[in-house]
Design an enzyme around this catalytic site. Structure first.
Site, mmCIF file in Angstrom:
data_model
loop_
_atom_site.group_PDB
_atom_site.id
_atom_site.type_symbol
_atom_site.label_atom_id
_atom_site.label_comp_id
_atom_site.label_asym_id
_atom_site.label_seq_id
_atom_site.Cartn_x
_atom_site.Cartn_y
_atom_site.Cartn_z
ATOM 1 N N SER A 73 0.878 -1.188 0.000
ATOM 2 C CA SER A 73 0.000 0.000 0.000
ATOM 3 C C SER A 73 0.901 1.219 0.000
ATOM 4 O O SER A 73 2.100 1.118 0.337
ATOM 5 C CB SER A 73 -0.845 -0.018 1.278
ATOM 6 O OG SER A 73 -1.481 1.226 1.486
ATOM 7 N N TYR B 126 -1.699 -1.418 10.400
ATOM 8 C CA TYR B 126 -1.697 -1.384 8.925
ATOM 9 C C TYR B 126 -0.328 -0.967 8.383
ATOM 10 O O TYR B 126 0.235 -1.635 7.524
ATOM 11 C CB TYR B 126 -2.791 -0.425 8.437
ATOM 12 C CG TYR B 126 -3.096 -0.576 6.965
ATOM 13 C CD1 TYR B 126 -3.592 -1.772 6.455
ATOM 14 C CD2 TYR B 126 -2.901 0.479 6.075
ATOM 15 C CE1 TYR B 126 -3.875 -1.923 5.097
ATOM 16 C CE2 TYR B 126 -3.183 0.337 4.718
ATOM 17 C CZ TYR B 126 -3.677 -0.861 4.230
ATOM 18 O OH TYR B 126 -3.953 -1.004 2.888
#
Ligand SMILES: NC(=O)c1ccc[n+]([C@@H]2O[C@H](COP(=O)([O-])OP(=O)(O)OC[C@H]3O[C@@H](n4cnc5c(N)ncnc54)[C@H](O)[C@@H]3O)[C@@H](O)[C@H]2O)c1
Length: 253
Positions: free
Chosen positions: A141, A154
């Site tokens: 990401s 995350y």
């Protein structure tokens, strides 16, 4: 068709980016294994691919279940005799800073975002090394190269995906296996729904993206599917251990 006769497994292919990646691989001639924990989503992706003239089958499993992953991958290998492409895409976003994040959510993030990629790669690697070729794409990401506020589970897992990608790439290049990572920015899929709710709704996220992303908008999944096709095809044949950031410029400012 640039993926003719290839067999590809895409995890999390029942929705969003995974579905768009699975569809573009099928459009280019690959037989795609749509691996997803959600039966309805997986089935819908398969039906869309077949309706468009492609070839696909579903593999319904939770990728964090080692046994299910091992059984699923070995069934695919036995049926097709090869696995040319693995796109490790399924992942989760669990909010919270060091003290807020639920320990269970932190552990789940590592199990899904990192360990499941590791396990799937480990299971396909013997087939790829024996064939002397293969491609693994791991979804990280933009949060794998940036740090988001209050998102320790995350950001740390997505940074780890990049480290793992580079390590695997270095270890397996001599066998002809390429391993790269994809770092999408803001892509309009169901994945962001919890974050949108946390921010206070659609209007709030739209103005946040307009301000934070130089291109001033979300990506459509089709704009991530093209880089996926590039990374899993021979178009990127001299690329391994690299990180492709597709984020509308978010990481340059
Ligand atoms: N959408 C974005 O803005 C964005 C940005 C950067 C990175 N990503 C990454 O992309 C991936 C997913 O994003 P998306 O937008 O395609 O999401 P999505 O919510 O549209 O789809 C995710 C799919 O993964 C499946 N899935 C979830 N847990 C699973 C499990 N344990 N086993 C098997 N399948 C499982 C879901 O059923 C769903 O079909 C994640 O790795 C995420 O970190 C997304």
């Amino acid at each position: 068709m640039i993926l003719a006769n290839r067999v590809a497994i895409v995890t999390g292919a029942g929705s969003g980016i995974g579905r768009a990646g699975a569809s573009i691989m099928a459009r280019e001639g690959a037989h795609v294994v749509v691996a997803d924990v959600d039966f309805m989503n997986a089935d819908e992706t398969v039906r869309e691919i077949v309706a468009a003239g492609g070839s696909a089958e579903s593999l319904v499993l939770d990728v964090t279940d080692d046994r299910a992953l091992e059984d699923g991958i070995s069934a695919i290998a036995n049926r097709h005799g090869r696995i040319d492409i693995l796109h490790n895409h399924a992942g989760a976003q669990v909010a919270g800073d060091l003290e807020q994040v639920a320990i269970e959510g932190f552990d789940k993030s590592w199990a899904l975002n990192v360990r499941a990629h590791f396990m799937a790669a480990r299971l396909v690697m013997p087939l790829m090394t024996r064939a002397g070729k293969g491609v693994i794409l791991n979804t990280s990401s933009s949060s794998g190269v940036l740090y988001d506020r209050e998102m320790i589970a995350y950001t740390t897992t997505k940074h780890a995906v990049i480290a793992m990608t580079r390590q695997m790439a270095g270890d397996y290049a001599k066998f002809g296996v390429r391993v790269n990572a994809l770092c999408p920015g803001w892509v309009d899929t169901p994945f962001n729904e919890p974050f949108i709710a946390q921010m206070g709704g659609r209007d709030a996220i739209e103005s946040y993206i307009a301000e934070k992303v130089p291109l001033g908008r979300w990506a459509d999944v089709s704009e991530i599917a093209e880089p996926i096709l590039f990374l899993v095809s021979d178009r990127s044949s001299y690329m391994t251990g690299q990180i492709l950031v597709v984020d509308g410029g978010e990481t340059v400012v």
